[in-house]
Write an enzyme that holds these catalytic residues in place. Structure first.
Site, PDB file in Angstrom:
ATOM      1  CG  ASP A  45      -1.700   1.233   1.427  1.00 57.13           C
ATOM      2  OD1 ASP A  45      -2.378   1.645   0.468  1.00 57.13           O
ATOM      3  OD2 ASP A  45      -1.642   1.826   2.512  1.00 57.13           O
ATOM      4  CG  ASP A  78      -1.520   7.849   0.764  1.00 62.81           C
ATOM      5  OD1 ASP A  78      -0.889   8.907   0.837  1.00 62.81           O
ATOM      6  OD2 ASP A  78      -2.115   7.479  -0.265  1.00 62.81           O
ATOM      7  CG  ASP A 130      -2.044   2.046   6.430  1.00 62.91           C
ATOM      8  OD1 ASP A 130      -2.283   1.723   5.253  1.00 62.91           O
ATOM      9  OD2 ASP A 130      -2.449   3.102   6.941  1.00 62.91           O
TER      10      ASP A 130
END
Length: 235
Positions: free
Chosen positions: A9, A11, A171
Site C-alpha cells: 500500500d 499512504d 496499514d
C-alpha cells in the site's frame, strides 16, 4: 520459480503522507467555507481515494456535498496536492533499506493503492523511488479498487508475479481484506492511518519497523500460508 512479489500500500505504509494530505484537504474544503480537519481525523477519512476523502471530510463538518460540487473540489485537491509534491512526505524509517535488501535477493516489488494512479506515480517519482517497483496501480487503474480482490490480482498480473508467491503489506482494513479476498498472506504495519489497532484486523503478521521486512520473513509467510491452505480445505 517465479520470484516472490511484495505488494505495498502507499499512504501510511510506504510513505508518511499525513501532513500533505491534511494540507491539501483543508485547502480544498476551505473553498466551501468548512473548518479544517486535523491529523486525528485522518484515520477516518483516508483509504478510498481523494474523492471519498473529500466527501468524508465534508460529512465530518456537517456538509453534505451535491454531485455537482464534487468535480471542482476534486480538481482543486489534485492540483494543490500535485503542485506541492513531495512536500513533507517521506518514506517510513527503514523502508528503503528493506526494499534494497529484497531487490538484492531477487524479489519483485509493486504498489497497490486506492490513491489515484497519477498522484501515486507522481509522488513516488518525486521521491525517486519509481525504479523499485515493477508496477504501480491506483484506485482508478481498474474499474474496481481495494478491498476487491481484482485490484490486487490485477496488480500481481501487471507485475509479472504469481499469486501463490505474493504478500501484501498495508496499514488498514482495505489492505488486509484485499489480501484475504485474493488468497495471499498479509503484513500489517501499525504506524499508518488505521482507525482501529491493526492487530484486530487479523493480518498474517504485524511488523513494527521495516527492518523486520526481510527475505526470510517473506519466504516464511508465503511457505506457511501455502502449507495451511490444504489443511483449511480439508477442514
Amino acid at each position: 520459480m517465479t520470484p516472490a512479489l511484495v505488494v505495498f500500500d502507499l499512504d501510511g505504509t510506504l510513505l508518511d503522507t499525513h501532513a500533505d494530505l491534511v494540507q491539501s484537504l483543508n485547502y480544498t474544503i476551505a473553498a466551501i467555507g468548512l473548518a479544517p480537519v486535523g491529523y486525528d481525523d485522518l484515520t477516518h477519512l483516508v483509504g478510498q481515494g481523494a474523492k471519498v476523502m473529500i466527501e468524508r471530510a465534508c460529512n465530518l463538518r456537517g456538509h453534505r456535498l451535491s454531485q455537482e460540487q464534487i468535480p471542482a473540489l476534486l480538481d482543486r485537491f489534485i492540483t494543490h496536492y500535485t503542485d506541492n509534491m513531495p512536500g513533507h512526505t517521506l518514506p517510513y524509517p527503514g523502508l528503503v533499506e528493506a526494499m534494497d535488501q529484497l531487490k538484492s535477493a531477487g524479489y519483485t516489488l509493486a504498489v497497490c493503492t486506492n490513491k489515484l494512479e497519477g498522484l501515486a506515480r507522481g509522488l513516488i517519482g518525486k521521491l525517486e523511488l519509481t525504479h523499485y517497483f515493477n508496477t504501480i496501480t491506483g484506485g482508478d487503474t481498474f474499474t474496481i479498487r481495494k478491498p476487491d480482490a481484482q485490484h490486487l490480482l490485477g496488480t500481481i498480473e501487471r507485475a509479472g508475479g504469481d499469486v501463490r508467491r505474493t504478500i501484501m503489506v498495508g496499514d488498514s482494513v482495505n489492505d488486509i481484506l484485499v489480501a484475504r479476498n485474493a488468497g495471499v498472506p498479509s503484513i500489517a504495519v501499525p504506524f499508518g492511518y488505521s482507525d482501529v489497532p491493526v492487530e484486530t484486523l487479523a493480518p498474517t503478521r504485524v511488523i513494527t519497523h521495516f527492518k523486520e521486512l526481510t527475505p526470510a520473513l517473506v519466504d516464511e509467510l508465503i511457505g506457511d500460508f501455502a502449507s495451511a491452505e490444504p489443511a483449511a480445505a480439508a477442514g
